[in-house]
Scaffold this motif. Structure first.
Motif, PDB file in Angstrom:
ATOM      1  N   ALA A 162       0.842  -1.197   0.000  1.00 35.98           N
ATOM      2  CA  ALA A 162       0.000   0.000   0.000  1.00 35.98           C
ATOM      3  C   ALA A 162       0.877   1.247   0.000  1.00 35.98           C
ATOM      4  CB  ALA A 162      -0.922  -0.004   1.212  1.00 35.98           C
ATOM      5  N   ILE A 180      -0.325   4.677   1.171  1.00 36.33           N
ATOM      6  CA  ILE A 180      -1.740   4.878   0.883  1.00 36.33           C
ATOM      7  C   ILE A 180      -2.557   4.471   2.099  1.00 36.33           C
ATOM      8  CG2 ILE A 180      -3.610   4.426  -0.735  1.00 36.33           C
ATOM      9  CD1 ILE A 180      -1.553   3.346  -2.697  1.00 36.33           C
ATOM     10  N   TRP A 184      -8.465   2.919   1.540  1.00 31.62           N
ATOM     11  CA  TRP A 184      -7.762   1.885   0.765  1.00 31.62           C
ATOM     12  C   TRP A 184      -7.864   0.523   1.439  1.00 31.62           C
ATOM     13  CZ3 TRP A 184      -5.548   1.942  -3.966  1.00 31.62           C
ATOM     14  CH2 TRP A 184      -4.666   0.909  -4.303  1.00 31.62           C
ATOM     15  N   GLN A 186      -6.133  -3.138   1.217  1.00 35.97           N
ATOM     16  CA  GLN A 186      -5.014  -3.895   0.670  1.00 35.97           C
ATOM     17  C   GLN A 186      -5.283  -5.393   0.775  1.00 35.97           C
ATOM     18  OE1 GLN A 186      -2.310  -2.620  -0.816  1.00 35.97           O
ATOM     19  NE2 GLN A 186      -1.380  -4.632  -1.182  1.00 35.97           N
ATOM     20  N   SER A 192      -3.326  -5.847  -5.445  1.00 38.88           N
ATOM     21  CA  SER A 192      -4.159  -4.692  -5.084  1.00 38.88           C
ATOM     22  C   SER A 192      -3.946  -3.593  -6.123  1.00 38.88           C
ATOM     23  CB  SER A 192      -3.835  -4.220  -3.665  1.00 38.88           C
ATOM     24  OG  SER A 192      -4.323  -5.139  -2.704  1.00 38.88           O
ATOM     25  N   ALA A 193      -3.068  -2.635  -5.858  1.00 36.47           N
ATOM     26  CA  ALA A 193      -2.870  -1.524  -6.793  1.00 36.47           C
ATOM     27  C   ALA A 193      -2.440  -2.034  -8.160  1.00 36.47           C
ATOM     28  CB  ALA A 193      -1.831  -0.555  -6.241  1.00 36.47           C
ATOM     29  N   ASN A 209      -8.088  -0.931  -7.918  1.00 41.63           N
ATOM     30  CA  ASN A 209      -7.734  -1.946  -6.916  1.00 41.63           C
ATOM     31  C   ASN A 209      -8.975  -2.773  -6.610  1.00 41.63           C
ATOM     32  OD1 ASN A 209      -7.135  -3.406  -4.594  1.00 41.63           O
ATOM     33  ND2 ASN A 209      -6.913  -1.612  -3.280  1.00 41.63           N
ATOM     34  N   TYR A 214      -9.815   4.355  -6.687  1.00 40.71           N
ATOM     35  CA  TYR A 214      -9.496   5.181  -5.535  1.00 40.71           C
ATOM     36  C   TYR A 214      -8.823   6.473  -5.988  1.00 40.71           C
ATOM     37  CZ  TYR A 214     -10.394   1.108  -2.583  1.00 40.71           C
ATOM     38  OH  TYR A 214     -10.970   0.045  -1.940  1.00 40.71           O
ATOM     39  N   VAL A 216      -6.235   9.140  -4.806  1.00 39.42           N
ATOM     40  CA  VAL A 216      -5.140   9.221  -3.837  1.00 39.42           C
ATOM     41  C   VAL A 216      -4.439  10.572  -3.984  1.00 39.42           C
ATOM     42  CG1 VAL A 216      -3.040   8.132  -2.955  1.00 39.42           C
ATOM     43  CG2 VAL A 216      -4.808   6.717  -4.050  1.00 39.42           C
ATOM     44  N   ALA A 223      -6.545   7.871   0.767  1.00 39.72           N
ATOM     45  CA  ALA A 223      -7.391   7.491  -0.361  1.00 39.72           C
ATOM     46  C   ALA A 223      -8.868   7.593  -0.021  1.00 39.72           C
ATOM     47  CB  ALA A 223      -7.059   6.069  -0.796  1.00 39.72           C
ATOM     48  N   GLU A 225     -12.608   6.278  -1.858  1.00 39.81           N
ATOM     49  CA  GLU A 225     -13.145   5.461  -2.934  1.00 39.81           C
ATOM     50  C   GLU A 225     -13.992   6.323  -3.858  1.00 39.81           C
ATOM     51  OE1 GLU A 225     -16.085   1.603  -3.621  1.00 39.81           O
ATOM     52  OE2 GLU A 225     -15.150   1.919  -1.645  1.00 39.81           O
TER      53      GLU A 225
END
Length: 317
Positions: A162, A180, A184, A186, A192-193, A209, A214, A216, A223, A225
């Protein structure tokens, strides 16, 4: 461990005035959707070398596409007017190039290393020479997946961590780590990312993700959503491309690209249509030029050999 190896100054590539302009420019990750006209003879299929294992694609202001290889980290450059191309950067055994972005200001390509080495590389798109290597994190246990250009840095995602890594675009300097937080989520076991692109206002990055988007902010990393409208999830979301307030999300194993409209601050994204094409073969990333959307067919998870053919295809934006 050291976070980066010294990179040569880009003043050898840029004059001082141009460098100052670069620092204020929101990155080429905003999809240089060039308005250059497409000729009737422009091909809509770009053959790549057999066994190339493409993942990322980058296109700048000129009619050339750059593709990264998961097989050996190579970069292939293709002329969009003819479909012909050649290997620009040979890569090396044991390396990977997942995502890549082209900086039109100085012609430098920023390459992510996937699961091989936790590094980022910088390659000159004119000569194919390796300009710099940045060690972003530990060589194992990380997946440096994709990259976007924003302001004075190239920002890389780590699918297993993250955190975003900002490599300086303006010369020597340390890598910035942006943890992050906030909303967020993870994954404890998987990716994830993934894809990343800048927001329309240039103050934040959009990262996909787990089927969600997200926002950021660069200032905080906290972050939020992005609220989706017209769909509940962007399943298998991979590469991202933004043209003004239009966001293209490549959904690899669904063989489609979702097209969404962002609000001014990228807090909501409304699905407007979905692009499909029978030539899609698990596409991962997209770039635009001359009214066409080019996608790289990665064929992820399919049986491949050194003789397996690969390609990229183009559809109307």
């Amino acid at each position: 461990m050291p976070r980066n190896q010294p990179a040569p100054t880009r003043r050898s590539f840029l004059g001082g005035a141009a460098l100052a302009t670069l620092a204020l420019t929101a990155g080429a990750g905003t999809a240089n959707a060039s308005s250059a006209p497409r000729t009737s003879s422009s091909p809509t299929e770009i053959p790549l070398p057999n066994g190339f294992l493409p993942e990322g694609i980058a296109i700048g202001a000129q009619p050339y596409a750059y593709f990264g290889s998961r097989a050996n980290g190579a970069v292939y450059r293709a002329d969009l007017r003819t479909g012909e191309g050649a290997v620009l950067y040979a890569g090396a055994t044991g390396t990977i190039t997942n995502g890549l972005k082209l900086d039109d200001q100085d012609g430098l390509l920023y390459l992510s290393s996937g699961s091989a080495g936790g590094a980022a590389r910088v390659v000159d798109s004119r000569t194919g020479s390796l300009v710099a290597t940045y060690q972003l994190t530990d060589p194992t246990g990380h997946f440096i997946n994709d990259v976007a250009l924003l302001g004075d840095r190239a920002w890389f995602t780590d699918s297993y961590g993250a955190v975003l890594y900002g490599v300086p675009r303006g010369g020597t300097g340390a890598v910035r780590e942006l943890p992050i937080g906030g909303a967020w989520v993870q994954s404890a076991t998987g990716i994830s990312a993934n894809g990343i692109v800048d927001t329309p206002d240039g103050k934040a990055l959009i990262v996909v993700n787990g089927g969600k988007l997200y926002n950021v902010p660069l200032a905080t990393g906290t972050a939020t959503e992005i609220t989706l409208s017209g769909t509940t999830a962007l399943t298998n979301g991979d590469g991202l491309l933004r043209i003004n307030h239009t966001l293209y999300v490549v959904q690899n194993r669904l063989n489609q690209v979702s097209v969404l409209t962002l609000d001014a601050k990228a807090t909501t994204a409304t699905l407007t249509r979905t692009i499909t094409d029978p030539r899609f073969n698990i596409p991962t990333t997209a770039a635009a030029f001359g009214g066409l959307l080019y996608v790289a067919n990665a064929q992820l998870g399919l049986p491949t050999t050194p003789d397996t053919p690969f390609n990229a295809v183009a559809v109307a934006l």
